[in-house]
Scaffold this active site. Structure first.
Site, PDB file in Angstrom:
ATOM      1  N   CYS A   2      84.613  54.422-108.636  1.00  0.00           N
ATOM      2  CA  CYS A   2      85.446  55.059-109.604  1.00  0.00           C
ATOM      3  C   CYS A   2      85.623  56.638-109.124  1.00  0.00           C
ATOM      4  CB  CYS A   2      85.109  54.924-110.904  1.00  0.00           C
ATOM      5  SG  CYS A   2      84.838  53.333-111.760  1.00  0.00           S
ATOM      6  N   ARG A  27      87.829  55.510-103.963  1.00  0.00           N
ATOM      7  CA  ARG A  27      86.764  55.358-104.673  1.00  0.00           C
ATOM      8  C   ARG A  27      86.707  54.031-105.737  1.00  0.00           C
ATOM      9  NH1 ARG A  27      82.703  59.340-104.467  1.00  0.00           N
ATOM     10  NH2 ARG A  27      81.964  58.590-106.643  1.00  0.00           N
ATOM     11  N   TRP A  74      86.874  51.130-110.622  1.00  0.00           N
ATOM     12  CA  TRP A  74      86.370  50.160-109.890  1.00  0.00           C
ATOM     13  C   TRP A  74      85.522  49.455-111.109  1.00  0.00           C
ATOM     14  CZ3 TRP A  74      81.577  47.795-108.957  1.00  0.00           C
ATOM     15  CH2 TRP A  74      81.409  46.915-108.072  1.00  0.00           C
ATOM     16  N   ASN A 100      82.286  57.073-115.005  1.00  0.00           N
ATOM     17  CA  ASN A 100      81.838  56.376-113.734  1.00  0.00           C
ATOM     18  C   ASN A 100      80.316  56.006-114.156  1.00  0.00           C
ATOM     19  OD1 ASN A 100      84.146  56.908-112.430  1.00  0.00           O
ATOM     20  ND2 ASN A 100      83.219  58.519-111.078  1.00  0.00           N
ATOM     21  N   GLY A 101      79.857  54.908-113.851  1.00  0.00           N
ATOM     22  CA  GLY A 101      78.595  54.524-114.067  1.00  0.00           C
ATOM     23  C   GLY A 101      78.681  53.113-114.837  1.00  0.00           C
ATOM     24  N   GLU A 481      76.723  44.409 -88.167  1.00  0.00           N
ATOM     25  CA  GLU A 481      77.654  45.354 -88.307  1.00  0.00           C
ATOM     26  C   GLU A 481      79.085  44.885 -88.364  1.00  0.00           C
ATOM     27  OE1 GLU A 481      79.753  48.792 -89.864  1.00  0.00           O
ATOM     28  OE2 GLU A 481      77.597  48.004 -90.308  1.00  0.00           O
ATOM     29  N   LYS A 485      81.862  44.002 -90.977  1.00  0.00           N
ATOM     30  CA  LYS A 485      83.123  44.744 -90.905  1.00  0.00           C
ATOM     31  C   LYS A 485      84.203  43.579 -90.919  1.00  0.00           C
ATOM     32  CE  LYS A 485      82.471  48.829 -90.724  1.00  0.00           C
ATOM     33  NZ  LYS A 485      81.258  48.231 -91.597  1.00  0.00           N
ATOM     34  N   GLU A 488      84.445  42.623 -94.618  1.00  0.00           N
ATOM     35  CA  GLU A 488      85.030  43.354 -95.595  1.00  0.00           C
ATOM     36  C   GLU A 488      86.397  43.661 -95.693  1.00  0.00           C
ATOM     37  OE1 GLU A 488      81.691  46.949 -96.074  1.00  0.00           O
ATOM     38  OE2 GLU A 488      82.695  47.056 -94.066  1.00  0.00           O
ATOM     39  N   HIS A 504      68.160  27.972 -84.052  1.00  0.00           N
ATOM     40  CA  HIS A 504      67.160  27.430 -85.288  1.00  0.00           C
ATOM     41  C   HIS A 504      68.128  27.378 -86.673  1.00  0.00           C
ATOM     42  CE1 HIS A 504      63.581  27.880 -83.213  1.00  0.00           C
ATOM     43  NE2 HIS A 504      64.074  29.156 -82.481  1.00  0.00           N
ATOM     44  N   LYS A 603      84.161  52.887-102.125  1.00  0.00           N
ATOM     45  CA  LYS A 603      83.560  53.584-101.054  1.00  0.00           C
ATOM     46  C   LYS A 603      82.151  53.996-101.322  1.00  0.00           C
ATOM     47  CE  LYS A 603      83.514  55.765 -97.078  1.00  0.00           C
ATOM     48  NZ  LYS A 603      83.469  55.010 -95.791  1.00  0.00           N
TER      49      LYS A 603
END
Length: 608
Positions: A2, A27, A74, A100-101, A481, A485, A488, A504, A603
């Protein structure tokens, strides 16, 4: 998560709020809204969707006022729709706030307030705070906000305006970042410095528990007992141009292509060639403290956790100290053992990641020395850690981290070198590593020349539904990573795995439709990785190999090979990750995805 922006001063607040929200949209981009005071009370405009939609709404239905607040959301509580968009108002419509929160006791507060006659218009936890302030006693808005926050459990960054005090914004912070922008006769509020940079470089970072009162005449920072507090004014070190696309199609591509320069910035002034070590003045670790370290715990989330896994290899190799890498979200809820000689490293691009911050606090409470590896100067982790290393990578706007990751790897290499030299790493070995680090920006620039080849490769794999990324040793985290990516930004399911562990379990998934990406630079496990490729080839899998100059030609075994420059093994993750960043980017573009604002992501993750 947010974005908050606020303005009070001589100008019409709305264009300032819209500009700030556009810079904060990375954000959160589920919904957006503004509320202003204009002498006729509170006027709000909000909708589900992007800031551009809010701009169009305000063009059709304008509002004006010299004091206002804005928000880009968000979603946590309640679906992303017009009703749940911020700002939220009280029953009288004379008070508005953005938040926010997460208010963890929102359900209890809502039930109590509803019994008292309050009418709720949304599904959000935030709206309870507007009604709490409405009910709270106090002669001023800040007194009422402080009183209301006394009933709140959870985290918040909040900005409040009210009709009876039309030239005032009250701001409060606990666990979610808020700062003040100090201008010439005007003041701003924001959750991120990028929102104020067009107006001022001078900012005041609020601490947890702070309540700020902002008017055109200035600002005051109070604690929860309304006692005034001194807070330093800091200068933002980067330019507004860093927030522009600069001719690139997306911020993610821009930030990938900036990595030669961002690696150079992370290294600048830190390499000591004669001594064969690193200069890390902000680390605040004396040689005696370094000698007493018995173990290191790395705390991080997501991409930063992957950087920590690379850092484990680096530090154990160079300094001979055992390292464990922990998910911060899990670490904070485990029993904390008081083990003498523990150094904790908290890694976070934003310096505000909620889980990492709380894990840091838990480590400190258990007696550990804590250092931060962060990108944002003045961030909470930077201020609460005992010392640290700034990345100096500049603002990262793309939600999927790229340049911050490679700068984290550089910072951990510098830290490993510093600790190693303090603990007996031979000077000649240190000098060799310093020379290798000094050459990294050029190697990164050469690696970026693979982009056209990677873009062509993306055409073949854009329709994949699953992918497997495999690596060994220091490049296993790069496999993680690379898979992250792709997940995402392209929404293709992908997994990273140790190459030797593939047999395995994951080998059952391999068929002619499964692209398998191998990290195979020249190192001590190269031959083993080639053997793992043979296992995939025998089962019809399509292989993409990221290898390095000087290795043998793999075309007899793989479908595609991407060659990065040869480097020392510990440095190779900085190069092998770049083709994976580019592959994810170009696949996502071909699939029509919004690479800078992938669905459901934000973000800076400032909630649990």
């Amino acid at each position: 998560m947010c974005g908050i922006v606020g303005y009070v001063g001589p100008k019409n607040a709305v264009p300032v709020l819209l500009e700030g929200l556009a810079r904060l949209e990375y954000r959160g981009y589920d919904s957006a809204g503004v509320a202003v005071l204009n002498g006729r009370g509170v006027e709000a405009r909000k909708l589900a969707g992007r800031v551009e939609g809010l701009r169009e709404l305000l063009a059709r239905s304008p509002v004006h006022g010299t004091c206002g607040i804005g928000h880009t959301r968000w979603a946590t509580h309640g679906a992303p729709n017009d009703r749940n968009a911020h700002p939220h108002l009280d029953c009288t419509g004379t008070l508005a706030l953005v938040h926010n929160g997460i208010i963890e006791n929102a359900d209890v507060l809502r039930a109590r307030l509803a019994q008292q006659g309050h009418r709720f218009a949304t599904e959000t936890d935030t709206e309870t705070l507007a009604h709490l302030i409405e009910d709270s006693a106090g002669a001023t808005l800040e007194e009422r906000v402080i009183a209301a926050l006394g009933h709140v459990e959870g985290t918040y960054g909040v900005a409040v305006i009210a009709e009876p005090e039309p030239r005032k914004i009250v701001v409060a912070r606990r666990g979610s970042p808020v700062l003040l922008g100090v201008g010439d006769g005007e003041y701003l509020v924001a959750s991120d410095a990028s929102a104020v940079l067009a107006h001022t470089r001078s900012v005041v970072y609020l601490n947890d528990g702070d309540v700020a009162v902002v008017t055109p005449a200035g600002y005051r920072v109070l604690d929860r007992d309304a006692h005034e507090q001194d807070r330093a004014v800091d200068d933002i070190e980067w330019d507004l141009e860093a927030l522009a696309l600069g001719g690139y199609a997306h911020f993610m591509l821009k930030e990938i292509c900036e990595q030669s320069e961002t690696v150079r910035r992370t290294l600048r002034g830190r390499l000591l060639f004669t001594e064969g070590t690193a200069r890390l003045n902000g680390l605040n670790l004396t040689p005696d403290q370094c000698a007493r370290i018995r173990r290191i715990v790395v705390l991080a989330c997501g991409t930063s956790w992957h950087a920590g896994l690379v850092g484990r290899h680096v530090i154990e190799e160079l300094a001979g100290i055992p390292v464990s890498v922990e998910y911060a979200s899990e670490f904070r809820y485990r029993r904390q053992l008081r083990l003498p000689g523990t150094l904790t490293i908290a890694i976070s691009q934003s310096g505000e990641t909620a889980d990492t911050l709380e894990a840091l606090r838990a480590a400190k409470a258990a007696g550990s020395t804590v250092v931060g590896v962060v990108n944002v100067v003045g961030s909470t982790i930077a201020r609460e850690a005992d010392g640290g290393v700034y990345l100096h990578a500049g603002p990262e706007i793309g939600v999927a981290s790229t340049k911050a990751f490679t700068s984290q790897l550089v910072a951990l290499l510098l830290l490993g070198l510093y600790l190693g030299r303090q603990r007996g790493l031979p000077v000649e070995q240190g000098r060799r590593l310093v020379e290798q680090l000094a050459g990294l920006p050029e190697l990164v620039a050469r690696t970026l020349e693979l982009e056209r080849e990677v873009a062509q490769l993306a055409e073949r794999y854009a329709d994949a539904t699953n992918a497997l990324y495999l690596g060994r040793g220091v490049n296993f985290p790069v496999a993680l990573e690379g898979a992250l990516k792709l997940k995402e930004i392209s929404y293709i399911h992908a997994e990273g795995y140790p190459a030797a562990e593939m047999k395995h379990g994951p080998i059952a998934l391999i068929d002619a439709n499964m692209p398998v990406v191998f990290l195979a630079p020249k190192d001590e496990v190269y031959a083993k990785v080639v053997s793992n490729m043979q296992e995939v080839r025998a089962r019809g899998g399509r292989i993409i190999a990221v290898t390095s100059d000087g290795n043998g030609d793999l075309r007899h075994l793989v479908d595609h090979q991407l060659r990065v420059p040869a480097s020392a093994p510990l440095l190779s993750p900085l190069l092998t990750v770049i083709p994976l960043q580019l592959l994810a980017y170009h696949i996502a573009v071909r699939r029509g995805c919004d690479v800078d604002r992938p669905r459901n992501l934000a973000k800076s993750v400032t909630v649990e």
